[in-house]
Design a protein around this motif. Structure first.
Motif, PDB file in Angstrom:
ATOM      1  N   LYS A 145      -9.346  -4.666   2.238  1.00  0.00           N
ATOM      2  CA  LYS A 145     -10.752  -4.344   1.531  1.00  0.00           C
ATOM      3  C   LYS A 145     -10.586  -2.888   1.164  1.00  0.00           C
ATOM      4  O   LYS A 145     -11.214  -2.417   0.099  1.00  0.00           O
ATOM      5  CB  LYS A 145     -11.613  -4.457   2.660  1.00  0.00           C
ATOM      6  CG  LYS A 145     -12.932  -4.143   2.153  1.00  0.00           C
ATOM      7  CD  LYS A 145     -14.279  -4.570   2.951  1.00  0.00           C
ATOM      8  CE  LYS A 145     -15.504  -4.105   2.400  1.00  0.00           C
ATOM      9  NZ  LYS A 145     -16.351  -4.183   3.589  1.00  0.00           N
ATOM     10  N   PHE A 146     -10.123  -1.964   2.027  1.00  0.00           N
ATOM     11  CA  PHE A 146     -10.272  -0.583   1.525  1.00  0.00           C
ATOM     12  C   PHE A 146      -9.405  -0.262   0.288  1.00  0.00           C
ATOM     13  O   PHE A 146     -10.030   0.386  -0.523  1.00  0.00           O
ATOM     14  CB  PHE A 146      -9.491   0.505   2.807  1.00  0.00           C
ATOM     15  CG  PHE A 146      -9.365   1.688   2.612  1.00  0.00           C
ATOM     16  CD1 PHE A 146     -10.425   2.843   2.719  1.00  0.00           C
ATOM     17  CD2 PHE A 146      -8.215   2.228   1.932  1.00  0.00           C
ATOM     18  CE1 PHE A 146     -10.298   4.048   2.505  1.00  0.00           C
ATOM     19  CE2 PHE A 146      -8.178   3.473   1.662  1.00  0.00           C
ATOM     20  CZ  PHE A 146      -9.127   4.461   1.828  1.00  0.00           C
ATOM     21  N   CYS A 147      -8.304  -0.926   0.270  1.00  0.00           N
ATOM     22  CA  CYS A 147      -7.634  -0.647  -0.892  1.00  0.00           C
ATOM     23  C   CYS A 147      -7.979  -1.141  -2.362  1.00  0.00           C
ATOM     24  O   CYS A 147      -8.161  -0.890  -3.231  1.00  0.00           O
ATOM     25  CB  CYS A 147      -6.151  -1.092  -0.929  1.00  0.00           C
ATOM     26  SG  CYS A 147      -5.157  -0.300   0.498  1.00  0.00           S
ATOM     27  N   ARG A 148      -8.694  -2.373  -2.202  1.00  0.00           N
ATOM     28  CA  ARG A 148      -9.351  -2.729  -3.363  1.00  0.00           C
ATOM     29  C   ARG A 148     -10.665  -2.250  -3.609  1.00  0.00           C
ATOM     30  O   ARG A 148     -10.746  -1.914  -4.742  1.00  0.00           O
ATOM     31  CB  ARG A 148     -10.014  -4.386  -2.924  1.00  0.00           C
ATOM     32  CG  ARG A 148      -9.017  -5.536  -2.978  1.00  0.00           C
ATOM     33  CD  ARG A 148      -9.788  -6.879  -2.955  1.00  0.00           C
ATOM     34  NE  ARG A 148     -10.776  -6.914  -1.859  1.00  0.00           N
ATOM     35  CZ  ARG A 148     -10.225  -7.326  -0.556  1.00  0.00           C
ATOM     36  NH1 ARG A 148      -9.003  -7.623  -0.370  1.00  0.00           N
ATOM     37  NH2 ARG A 148     -11.277  -7.546   0.263  1.00  0.00           N
ATOM     38  N   VAL A 149     -11.322  -1.595  -2.765  1.00  0.00           N
ATOM     39  CA  VAL A 149     -12.643  -0.840  -2.986  1.00  0.00           C
ATOM     40  C   VAL A 149     -12.065   0.562  -3.317  1.00  0.00           C
ATOM     41  O   VAL A 149     -12.746   1.167  -4.414  1.00  0.00           O
ATOM     42  CB  VAL A 149     -13.493  -0.782  -1.783  1.00  0.00           C
ATOM     43  CG1 VAL A 149     -14.652   0.238  -2.054  1.00  0.00           C
ATOM     44  CG2 VAL A 149     -13.996  -2.233  -1.554  1.00  0.00           C
TER      45      VAL A 149
ATOM     46  N   LYS B 293     -15.603  10.015   4.976  1.00  0.00           N
ATOM     47  CA  LYS B 293     -15.887   9.140   5.985  1.00  0.00           C
ATOM     48  C   LYS B 293     -15.205   7.665   6.061  1.00  0.00           C
ATOM     49  O   LYS B 293     -14.653   7.232   7.081  1.00  0.00           O
ATOM     50  CB  LYS B 293     -17.322   9.040   6.319  1.00  0.00           C
ATOM     51  CG  LYS B 293     -17.737   8.104   7.442  1.00  0.00           C
ATOM     52  CD  LYS B 293     -19.123   7.950   7.353  1.00  0.00           C
ATOM     53  CE  LYS B 293     -19.646   6.648   6.618  1.00  0.00           C
ATOM     54  NZ  LYS B 293     -20.895   6.221   6.590  1.00  0.00           N
ATOM     55  N   ASP B 294     -15.237   7.142   4.731  1.00  0.00           N
ATOM     56  CA  ASP B 294     -14.313   6.030   4.556  1.00  0.00           C
ATOM     57  C   ASP B 294     -12.912   6.023   5.090  1.00  0.00           C
ATOM     58  O   ASP B 294     -12.638   4.961   5.693  1.00  0.00           O
ATOM     59  CB  ASP B 294     -14.760   5.499   3.190  1.00  0.00           C
ATOM     60  CG  ASP B 294     -15.845   5.118   2.728  1.00  0.00           C
ATOM     61  OD1 ASP B 294     -16.944   5.034   3.805  1.00  0.00           O
ATOM     62  OD2 ASP B 294     -16.211   5.005   1.685  1.00  0.00           O
TER      63      ASP B 294
ATOM     64  N   VAL C 198       0.751  -1.159  -0.169  1.00  0.00           N
ATOM     65  CA  VAL C 198       0.301   0.048   0.184  1.00  0.00           C
ATOM     66  C   VAL C 198       0.900   1.334   0.033  1.00  0.00           C
ATOM     67  O   VAL C 198       0.513   2.310  -0.559  1.00  0.00           O
ATOM     68  CB  VAL C 198      -0.862  -0.153   1.048  1.00  0.00           C
ATOM     69  CG1 VAL C 198      -1.633   1.485   1.290  1.00  0.00           C
ATOM     70  CG2 VAL C 198      -2.135  -1.082   1.178  1.00  0.00           C
ATOM     71  N   ALA C 199       2.075   1.206   0.560  1.00  0.00           N
ATOM     72  CA  ALA C 199       2.853   2.430   0.764  1.00  0.00           C
ATOM     73  C   ALA C 199       2.924   3.226  -0.415  1.00  0.00           C
ATOM     74  O   ALA C 199       2.894   4.460  -0.394  1.00  0.00           O
ATOM     75  CB  ALA C 199       4.095   2.074   1.335  1.00  0.00           C
TER      76      ALA C 199
END
Length: 126
Positions: free
Chosen positions: A118-122, A69-70, A50-51
């Protein structure tokens, strides 16, 4: 529009900062907390992946028009994750509640890793 840009920059900067803090904590603890080694290595791998995109998160957030918000929820999770990683380094094998803590912390580390993935995928798909 200007307010959204400023808000995106603030949240993006906070996201980058909290990610760096969590990443450093994981790198420092991974060798100390043997019982959590696989969980911490998985988390470190996710953070390593992710970095590179964290620098672009402000632009991506604005371009994708994602709710702030996410990101704030993820920032809070990573902040709690940093505290959890530090707790993992302090767990003692001779503690009366070692097994409970080890099981609990391992589950929480996995949940944190899953939430970041999940955050990164979405949110980071262009």
């Amino acid at each position: 529009m200007a307010a959204a840009f400023v808000a995106g920059n603030v949240v993006g900067a906070a996201f980058g900062e909290v990610l760096a803090i969590l990443h450093d904590a994981v790198k420092n603890v991974v060798g100390q907390a043997i019982v959590f080694k696989s969980n911490l290595e998985d988390l470190k791998s996710t953070l390593d992946d992710v970095a590179p995109v964290v620098r672009e998160i402000r632009e991506l957030s604005l371009a994708l028009n994602r709710p702030e918000k996410d990101k704030k929820v993820l920032i809070e999770q990573m902040d709690k994750g940093t505290k959890l990683v530090l707790k993992c380094s302090k767990i003692k094998r001779w503690s009366w509640n070692y097994c409970f803590k080890a099981y609990s912390y391992a589950g929480k580390l996995k949940e944190l890793n899953d939430a970041i993935e999940k955050f990164c995928r979405v949110n980071l798909i262009v």
